[in-house]
Scaffold this motif. Structure first.
Motif, PDB file in Angstrom:
ATOM      1  N   ARG A  52       0.844  -1.203   0.000  1.00 13.03           N
ATOM      2  CA  ARG A  52       0.000   0.000   0.000  1.00 13.03           C
ATOM      3  C   ARG A  52       0.876   1.249   0.000  1.00 13.03           C
ATOM      4  O   ARG A  52       0.570   2.235  -0.671  1.00 13.03           O
ATOM      5  CB  ARG A  52      -0.927   0.002   1.208  1.00 13.03           C
ATOM      6  N   ARG A  56       0.628   4.046  -2.988  1.00 14.53           N
ATOM      7  CA  ARG A  56       0.338   5.446  -2.666  1.00 14.53           C
ATOM      8  C   ARG A  56       1.502   6.365  -3.013  1.00 14.53           C
ATOM      9  O   ARG A  56       1.291   7.526  -3.374  1.00 14.53           O
ATOM     10  CB  ARG A  56      -0.028   5.548  -1.188  1.00 14.53           C
ATOM     11  N   ASP A  85      -6.993   0.370  -2.840  1.00 16.43           N
ATOM     12  CA  ASP A  85      -5.821   0.869  -3.557  1.00 16.43           C
ATOM     13  C   ASP A  85      -5.673   0.192  -4.912  1.00 16.43           C
ATOM     14  O   ASP A  85      -5.237   0.816  -5.884  1.00 16.43           O
ATOM     15  CB  ASP A  85      -4.559   0.643  -2.714  1.00 16.43           C
TER      16      ASP A  85
END
Length: 269
Positions: A52, A56, A85
């Motif tokens: 993640r 990001r 995500d």
């Protein structure tokens, strides 16, 4: 740091996580499927947090997202916290493989992740099947292997690729053909030919991946067992990595060999 972190990750050692977090934050995670499989030996929840971070950090940078998508898909439902995500990238042209700049392995990884997240195989079959037909086969084969019998329409071109001049393509094609058809007969000789007893650990040859797949095939690959035992008995298996990393890499290779033999004939149990 990358090699050491991967070696630790391959043994499920949690000491790999700080280094992987650092690599994720600074764009240093490797992009290959074998490395993703190594990282997937870590606990899925902790690993999903690393991926993640990567997603990001890189936003819509499809080159930067390849490993993250790969690992999250391998983690499956255990990576539930990262579903949003992944989903954010499914509407981009890169994810469908139909955009102007969509290239490399990213479209296949994204389509595969889409299947693992949603359970709908159609996009993955379309994108990965097109890769096999277009000549960028090595990017589509591992994902067709995971789709298994769902990819039956692509069995014939996959089998032809078992005669490819590229060692990695032959290995992935053999794996995919077995997974798609359930017939290990044509795949085993191709995989066994890749298991070089003199392999020094270099990434140019898919030796460790071929060993892993033979173990996955199990009892039908019994003809590989004597060679795997001989390699395991060698005092020096890997000569390429520098000293400190070589020990960790050798331990990971020993684990692969041992698990393959356990899968083939229950050796060591």
């Amino acid at each position: 740091m990358t090699a050491r972190a991967l070696a630790l990750a391959g043994t499920g050692d949690l000491r790999a996580l700080p280094a992987l977090h650092s690599l994720a934050e600074h764009g240093g995670l490797p992009y290959g499927r074998p490395e993703a499989r190594v990282m997937a030996a870590l606990p899925p929840a902790e690993l999903a947090a690393v991926m993640r971070t990567r997603l990001r950090r890189d936003g819509d940078n499809y080159h930067g997202n390849t490993t993250a998508l790969e690992v999250l898909a391998l983690c499956g439902s255990d990576a539930a916290l990262a579903v949003e995500d992944v989903a954010m990238r499914l509407e981009t042209p890169y994810a469908t493989g139909r955009g102007r700049r969509a290239g490399g392995s990213y479209p296949r990884r994204a389509a595969w992740a889409h299947w693992r997240v949603t359970g709908d195989p159609m996009l993955a079959l379309d994108v990965c099947g097109a890769a096999v037909r277009s000549g960028t086969a090595s990017h589509g084969l591992p994902f067709l292997a995971d789709l298994g019998p769902l990819a039956a329409a692509h069995a014939a071109p996959v089998r032809r690729l078992m005669e490819s001049p590229g060692a990695w393509t032959r290995t992935y094609a053999a794996h995919a053909y077995w997974r798609i058809t359930g017939d290990p007969g044509p795949a085993i000789p191709v995989l066994l030919a890749q298991v070089d007893p003199a392999w020094d650990g270099g990434s140019a040859l898919p030796v460790r991946e071929a060993v892993r797949i033979l173990g996955e095939i199990g009892a039908p690959a019994v003809s590989a067992a004597p060679l795997l035992r001989r390699i395991l008995a060698q005092e020096e298996r890997l000569g390429r990595p520098r000293a400190g990393v070589r020990i960790l890499a050798d331990q990971a290779y020993v684990r692969t060999l041992t698990e393959a033999l356990e899968g083939i004939d229950g050796w060591g149990k």
